[in-house]
Design an enzyme around this catalytic site. Structure first.
Site, PDB file in Angstrom:
ATOM      1  N   GLY A 264       0.815  -1.199   0.000  1.00  0.00           N
ATOM      2  CA  GLY A 264       0.000   0.000   0.000  1.00  0.00           C
ATOM      3  C   GLY A 264       0.850   1.252   0.000  1.00  0.00           C
ATOM      4  N   CYS A 265       0.277   2.342   0.438  1.00  0.00           N
ATOM      5  CA  CYS A 265       0.957   3.630   0.448  1.00  0.00           C
ATOM      6  C   CYS A 265       2.270   3.558   1.222  1.00  0.00           C
ATOM      7  CB  CYS A 265       0.043   4.689   1.064  1.00  0.00           C
ATOM      8  SG  CYS A 265       0.849   6.275   1.338  1.00  0.00           S
TER       9      CYS A 265
END
Length: 250
Positions: free
Chosen positions: A66-67
């Site tokens: 993810g981020c």
């Protein structure tokens, strides 16, 4: 409302109204897609197989989940980690930049390069943190409000030993049905390219940003709760120029 929209809305500095609209929309979206936060943190068994006893004091792990703001923020608080850089892995050097990677078709994943002392924290333990608090490994090509292949769950082993540990651990967790769904984490190859300076130390520099408050600070809190012996209060930060972009106070 993705992280990219929120970031660009503020970076463009088009006024308070645009910022307020971005925040409101982001809050609604994050409530709708809450996966990837502290509620996904779970206690999981350590890997049955880990690397051999360390004889060196520096090793590197490259992880995507993810981020990279949250991933970096979590591992910067782990004892035994000496450096964490946010970046891109899986594509080419030519397209290793935020604008290109955000399109989702470069082959890159937002990732972190973690430098650690294996005499203090093992590669297997880093994977335990990665699977339990840093992200939700059962989500395919998304984490929380962010979707696309650039947000996929992927491990990029830097040695044959890391490959074997990661592969065995994924099989172990799946066989034990630790998670409600099979792990979507893939083992891949790729060079790591550091992200732009304004992405480094993002969680520390912008602790009041709604995206960070909702999605990432709970992960750091979960690290402290689940792995108290491994948690360090002062994060290991990347040294960047003072001119690096930083969000204005909210």
């Amino acid at each position: 409302m993705t992280k990219r929209f929120f970031f660009l809305a503020f970076r463009g500095r088009r006024g308070v109204l645009a910022a307020a609209v971005a925040i409101t929309a982001l809050l609604w979206q994050c409530m709708a897609w809450s996966s990837g936060g502290a509620e996904d943190a779970v206690k999981i068994p350590p890997p049955a197989r880990d690397e051999a006893a360390a004889t060196v004091h520096a090793e590197t792990a490259v992880l995507a989940g993810g981020c990279f703001w949250g991933m970096q923020g979590v591992f910067q608080h782990v004892n035994g980690v000496t450096g964490v850089v946010a970046g891109y892995t899986g594509g080419s050097a030519q397209n290793a930049n935020y604008n290109a990677v955000s399109g989702g078709d470069t082959g890159h994943a937002e990732s972190v390069e973690v430098v650690f002392d294996p005499t203090k924290v093992s590669y297997g333990t880093l994977l335990q943190i990665y699977f339990s608090v840093a992200h939700n490994p059962t989500e395919l090509n998304r984490q929380g409000p962010d979707s696309g292949t650039q947000y996929r769950s992927a491990i990029f082993p830097r040695s044959a030993a890391q490959q074997q540990v990661a592969q065995a651990y994924i099989a172990q967790l799946n066989a034990a049905h630790v998670f409600a769904a099979p792990l979507a984490t893939r083992l891949e190859k790729g060079d790591f390219y550091p992200a732009e300076a304004y992405h480094q130390n993002y969680l520390t520099n912008n602790p009041e940003a709604p995206y960070i408050v909702i999605n990432d600070l709970p992960k750091v809190a979960a690290l402290k709760q689940i792995f108290p012996a491994l948690y360090r209060d002062d994060p290991v930060l990347v040294k960047v120029q003072e001119s690096s972009y930083r969000l204005p106070p909210i």
